[in-house]
Design a protein around this motif. Sequence first.
Motif, PDB file in Angstrom:
ATOM      1  N   GLY A 291       9.887   7.349   6.663  1.00 49.42           N
ATOM      2  CA  GLY A 291       9.217   8.276   5.765  1.00 49.42           C
ATOM      3  C   GLY A 291       9.795   8.165   4.366  1.00 49.42           C
ATOM      4  O   GLY A 291      10.996   8.293   4.175  1.00 49.42           O
ATOM      5  N   ASN A 292       8.948   7.867   3.364  1.00 50.43           N
ATOM      6  CA  ASN A 292       9.389   7.807   1.970  1.00 50.43           C
ATOM      7  C   ASN A 292       8.188   8.075   1.082  1.00 50.43           C
ATOM      8  O   ASN A 292       7.150   8.526   1.552  1.00 50.43           O
ATOM      9  N   GLU A 293       8.338   7.778  -0.194  1.00 47.40           N
ATOM     10  CA  GLU A 293       7.244   8.071  -1.112  1.00 47.40           C
ATOM     11  C   GLU A 293       6.024   7.187  -0.867  1.00 47.40           C
ATOM     12  O   GLU A 293       4.925   7.499  -1.335  1.00 47.40           O
ATOM     13  N   SER A 294       6.191   6.089  -0.127  1.00 43.47           N
ATOM     14  CA  SER A 294       5.070   5.187   0.130  1.00 43.47           C
ATOM     15  C   SER A 294       4.432   5.383   1.493  1.00 43.47           C
ATOM     16  O   SER A 294       3.348   4.865   1.750  1.00 43.47           O
ATOM     17  N   ILE A 295       5.119   6.080   2.411  1.00 41.71           N
ATOM     18  CA  ILE A 295       4.554   6.386   3.717  1.00 41.71           C
ATOM     19  C   ILE A 295       4.739   7.869   3.988  1.00 41.71           C
ATOM     20  O   ILE A 295       5.863   8.346   4.073  1.00 41.71           O
TER      21      ILE A 295
ATOM     22  N   ASN B 297      11.174  17.663   8.511  1.00 44.33           N
ATOM     23  CA  ASN B 297      11.546  16.467   9.275  1.00 44.33           C
ATOM     24  C   ASN B 297      10.747  15.240   8.864  1.00 44.33           C
ATOM     25  O   ASN B 297      10.404  14.397   9.675  1.00 44.33           O
ATOM     26  N   GLY B 298      10.432  15.136   7.555  1.00 46.09           N
ATOM     27  CA  GLY B 298       9.738  13.951   7.083  1.00 46.09           C
ATOM     28  C   GLY B 298       8.244  13.970   7.324  1.00 46.09           C
ATOM     29  O   GLY B 298       7.553  13.013   7.015  1.00 46.09           O
ATOM     30  N   SER B 299       7.702  15.034   7.906  1.00 43.17           N
ATOM     31  CA  SER B 299       6.254  15.110   8.087  1.00 43.17           C
ATOM     32  C   SER B 299       5.633  15.664   6.822  1.00 43.17           C
ATOM     33  O   SER B 299       6.315  16.152   5.934  1.00 43.17           O
ATOM     34  N   TYR B 300       4.310  15.594   6.760  1.00 48.89           N
ATOM     35  CA  TYR B 300       3.612  16.109   5.590  1.00 48.89           C
ATOM     36  C   TYR B 300       2.458  16.978   6.032  1.00 48.89           C
ATOM     37  O   TYR B 300       1.668  16.572   6.873  1.00 48.89           O
ATOM     38  N   LEU B 301       2.385  18.161   5.460  1.00 44.07           N
ATOM     39  CA  LEU B 301       1.378  19.124   5.868  1.00 44.07           C
ATOM     40  C   LEU B 301       0.412  19.361   4.714  1.00 44.07           C
ATOM     41  O   LEU B 301       0.818  19.525   3.570  1.00 44.07           O
ATOM     42  N   TYR B 302      -0.873  19.432   5.027  1.00 43.24           N
ATOM     43  CA  TYR B 302      -1.894  19.581   4.005  1.00 43.24           C
ATOM     44  C   TYR B 302      -1.861  20.984   3.393  1.00 43.24           C
ATOM     45  O   TYR B 302      -1.794  21.969   4.112  1.00 43.24           O
ATOM     46  N   ASP B 303      -1.905  21.068   2.057  1.00 38.83           N
ATOM     47  CA  ASP B 303      -2.053  22.392   1.442  1.00 38.83           C
ATOM     48  C   ASP B 303      -2.877  22.348   0.160  1.00 38.83           C
ATOM     49  O   ASP B 303      -2.930  23.318  -0.583  1.00 38.83           O
ATOM     50  N   GLY B 304      -3.514  21.201  -0.094  1.00 39.56           N
ATOM     51  CA  GLY B 304      -4.378  21.128  -1.258  1.00 39.56           C
ATOM     52  C   GLY B 304      -3.654  20.918  -2.567  1.00 39.56           C
ATOM     53  O   GLY B 304      -4.179  21.235  -3.625  1.00 39.56           O
ATOM     54  N   SER B 305      -2.423  20.387  -2.534  1.00 39.36           N
ATOM     55  CA  SER B 305      -1.705  20.112  -3.775  1.00 39.36           C
ATOM     56  C   SER B 305      -1.122  18.714  -3.746  1.00 39.36           C
ATOM     57  O   SER B 305      -1.128  18.041  -2.722  1.00 39.36           O
ATOM     58  N   ASP B 306      -0.610  18.268  -4.838  1.00 40.45           N
ATOM     59  CA  ASP B 306       0.079  16.993  -4.995  1.00 40.45           C
ATOM     60  C   ASP B 306      -0.894  15.908  -5.447  1.00 40.45           C
ATOM     61  O   ASP B 306      -1.579  16.093  -6.442  1.00 40.45           O
ATOM     62  N   VAL B 307      -1.013  14.786  -4.723  1.00 40.68           N
ATOM     63  CA  VAL B 307      -1.697  13.613  -5.249  1.00 40.68           C
ATOM     64  C   VAL B 307      -3.188  13.617  -4.937  1.00 40.68           C
ATOM     65  O   VAL B 307      -3.659  14.319  -4.062  1.00 40.68           O
ATOM     66  N   ASN B 308      -3.904  12.786  -5.683  1.00 39.03           N
ATOM     67  CA  ASN B 308      -5.339  12.624  -5.445  1.00 39.03           C
ATOM     68  C   ASN B 308      -5.565  12.038  -4.050  1.00 39.03           C
ATOM     69  O   ASN B 308      -4.878  11.123  -3.648  1.00 39.03           O
ATOM     70  N   ASN B 309      -6.523  12.566  -3.343  1.00 40.04           N
ATOM     71  CA  ASN B 309      -6.711  12.145  -1.951  1.00 40.04           C
ATOM     72  C   ASN B 309      -7.866  11.172  -1.775  1.00 40.04           C
ATOM     73  O   ASN B 309      -8.538  11.160  -0.753  1.00 40.04           O
ATOM     74  N   LYS B 310      -8.109  10.321  -2.752  1.00 44.25           N
ATOM     75  CA  LYS B 310      -9.084   9.244  -2.605  1.00 44.25           C
ATOM     76  C   LYS B 310      -8.368   8.003  -2.084  1.00 44.25           C
ATOM     77  O   LYS B 310      -7.274   7.663  -2.534  1.00 44.25           O
TER      78      LYS B 310
ATOM     79  N   VAL C  16      -1.465  15.987  -0.071  1.00 41.71           N
ATOM     80  CA  VAL C  16      -0.491  16.480   0.888  1.00 41.71           C
ATOM     81  C   VAL C  16       0.852  16.669   0.212  1.00 41.71           C
ATOM     82  O   VAL C  16       1.093  16.163  -0.864  1.00 41.71           O
ATOM     83  N   HIS C  17       1.721  17.418   0.843  1.00 43.57           N
ATOM     84  CA  HIS C  17       3.059  17.581   0.290  1.00 43.57           C
ATOM     85  C   HIS C  17       4.086  17.497   1.408  1.00 43.57           C
ATOM     86  O   HIS C  17       3.760  17.579   2.583  1.00 43.57           O
ATOM     87  N   GLY C  18       5.348  17.309   1.004  1.00 42.86           N
ATOM     88  CA  GLY C  18       6.406  17.116   1.986  1.00 42.86           C
ATOM     89  C   GLY C  18       6.583  18.311   2.898  1.00 42.86           C
ATOM     90  O   GLY C  18       6.554  19.455   2.462  1.00 42.86           O
ATOM     91  N   GLY C  19       6.790  18.045   4.176  1.00 40.87           N
ATOM     92  CA  GLY C  19       7.003  19.088   5.173  1.00 40.87           C
ATOM     93  C   GLY C  19       8.329  18.902   5.873  1.00 40.87           C
ATOM     94  O   GLY C  19       9.204  18.178   5.411  1.00 40.87           O
TER      95      GLY C  19
ATOM     96  N   PHE D 158       0.819  -1.211   0.000  1.00 41.49           N
ATOM     97  CA  PHE D 158       0.000   0.000   0.000  1.00 41.49           C
ATOM     98  C   PHE D 158       0.855   1.263   0.000  1.00 41.49           C
ATOM     99  O   PHE D 158       1.964   1.282   0.539  1.00 41.49           O
ATOM    100  N   GLU D 159       0.312   2.312  -0.604  1.00 44.67           N
ATOM    101  CA  GLU D 159       0.757   3.665  -0.300  1.00 44.67           C
ATOM    102  C   GLU D 159      -0.027   4.099   0.933  1.00 44.67           C
ATOM    103  O   GLU D 159      -1.241   3.883   0.990  1.00 44.67           O
ATOM    104  N   VAL D 160       0.637   4.699   1.887  1.00 46.93           N
ATOM    105  CA  VAL D 160      -0.009   4.990   3.154  1.00 46.93           C
ATOM    106  C   VAL D 160       0.180   6.453   3.520  1.00 46.93           C
ATOM    107  O   VAL D 160       1.280   7.001   3.407  1.00 46.93           O
ATOM    108  N   VAL D 161      -0.910   7.072   3.945  1.00 48.66           N
ATOM    109  CA  VAL D 161      -0.863   8.412   4.536  1.00 48.66           C
ATOM    110  C   VAL D 161      -1.335   8.265   5.983  1.00 48.66           C
ATOM    111  O   VAL D 161      -2.393   7.676   6.237  1.00 48.66           O
TER     112      VAL D 161
END
Length: 455
Positions: A293-297, A323-336, A318-321, A270-273
């Motif tokens: 933290g990587n492209e799959s988690i 220290n490996g965290s990710y902060l929501y800003d309404g861009s990047d991948v589909n969120n389904k 989400v997009h990269g933030g 799985f790709e995981v958020v």
Amino acid sequence: MALDPTTFETLIPSRFITFTFPHPSNDPNSLLRVAVLDSPIQPTESPRVAAMFVPEHRNSDWTFSTESGHLQLLLSSPGISRLILVGNQPINAHSSPSIYRRSINNDFNSLEVSLKPLFLALSPKSLFKHGIPEIPILRYEDNVICGVVLEQCVGSFAGEMLVEDVEIESEVREFRRRLRFKRMPNLIQTEIRVVPEVGFGSDCMGIGEVEFRPDIQVLVHPYLVPMVASLSLVGRYIEERIQGGFKPKALCVGVGGGALLTFLRAQLGFEVVGVEADKEVLRVARQYFGLLGNESIRVIVGDAIDVIEKFSFHSNGVHGGENGSYLYDGSDVNNKFDAIMVDLDSSDAKNGTSAPPLEFVRKQVLLAAKSILCDFGILAINVIPPDRSFYEKLINEFREVFHELYEIDVGNGENFVVVATMSPTMSSVSDCENSFLTRLRMASSGAYMDSIRKI
């Protein structure tokens, strides 16, 4: 200051008193610590008093040294109105060993008779209506043979927490790593299996003698396996996604040590958020529990409900933030998402643990979660109902939003996994098993896959 002997003559709900006095064995290096807690629930009949000795070398464990831990011990002893804890308290704190090893001999056996007058003096007067009562001695038992605390730290949201390695009773030697929070010291927040690093070849080596690394191939926390097993309801759909060149995608609400996220990525592709409220918890998950933290988690630091509601209003993710965290800003991948897995508790020492928090079961939140699921997606949620009415209310709320509901009884007398589907399920475990379902069954989910029940 001397205690007033009349202090303990009556029960006062939730009253907590501690004191120390010289050890009866005349040990110059330790005192006896006595803690007395009255139940928050007033007895309807004659009160019952019990005593418990703290296991040797565990006097500093939050389970025995905090009021909240004491309360959970009392609440887990039905009918007890007052619980008296007695344990050694070293005069020199550094004399307490850093590694706990279960004592073969019960060092308190010889004290039971000599401390009986103390237990009677700490009992309410109403207990003596029919003569001198017997004060039962409760035994604390768990499966820990030995253990060591790796780190204690403080999170902005979780508060004080600790990471510990333990060896547990098993047919073969088995070691676990645990994350615990002080606000609910009797609850294991995250548990994973750890294995010795290279060079481990002797049965005499163990905790404190060898380094351990996380084993991400198995899940040992009781309710995580049935949560993963819920994916069998949409196994055919997920297999079609994989055959079409897409990775299935999961949103894990509540990260903790990250065991579920890591397993979904490593074992099921799985790709995981993930969504976690406390950055310090994530730091601990990365350092001790194998969360990478990587492209799959990817992990969003924030309030779970807020993140879900924001996802529902935007078509992107989400997009990269930092220290490996990710902060929501309404861009990047589909969120389904193909699956949303919710592991949020509402922990309160006075009321015990329940899950999920009531605010998560609001219709607005459930509709938001539904809006970010794929057409054949599922929502699996860990449920610890404090009473039957809580569970019935939760089920009714889910019925108003989702198409079908399923239940998995974890079998520990506490947890249930409730699974909500967007559409009629495309597959079941009775179907011819595809590659994904086969992998799912091999990932220790077989028994739970066969026990999923429609409700």
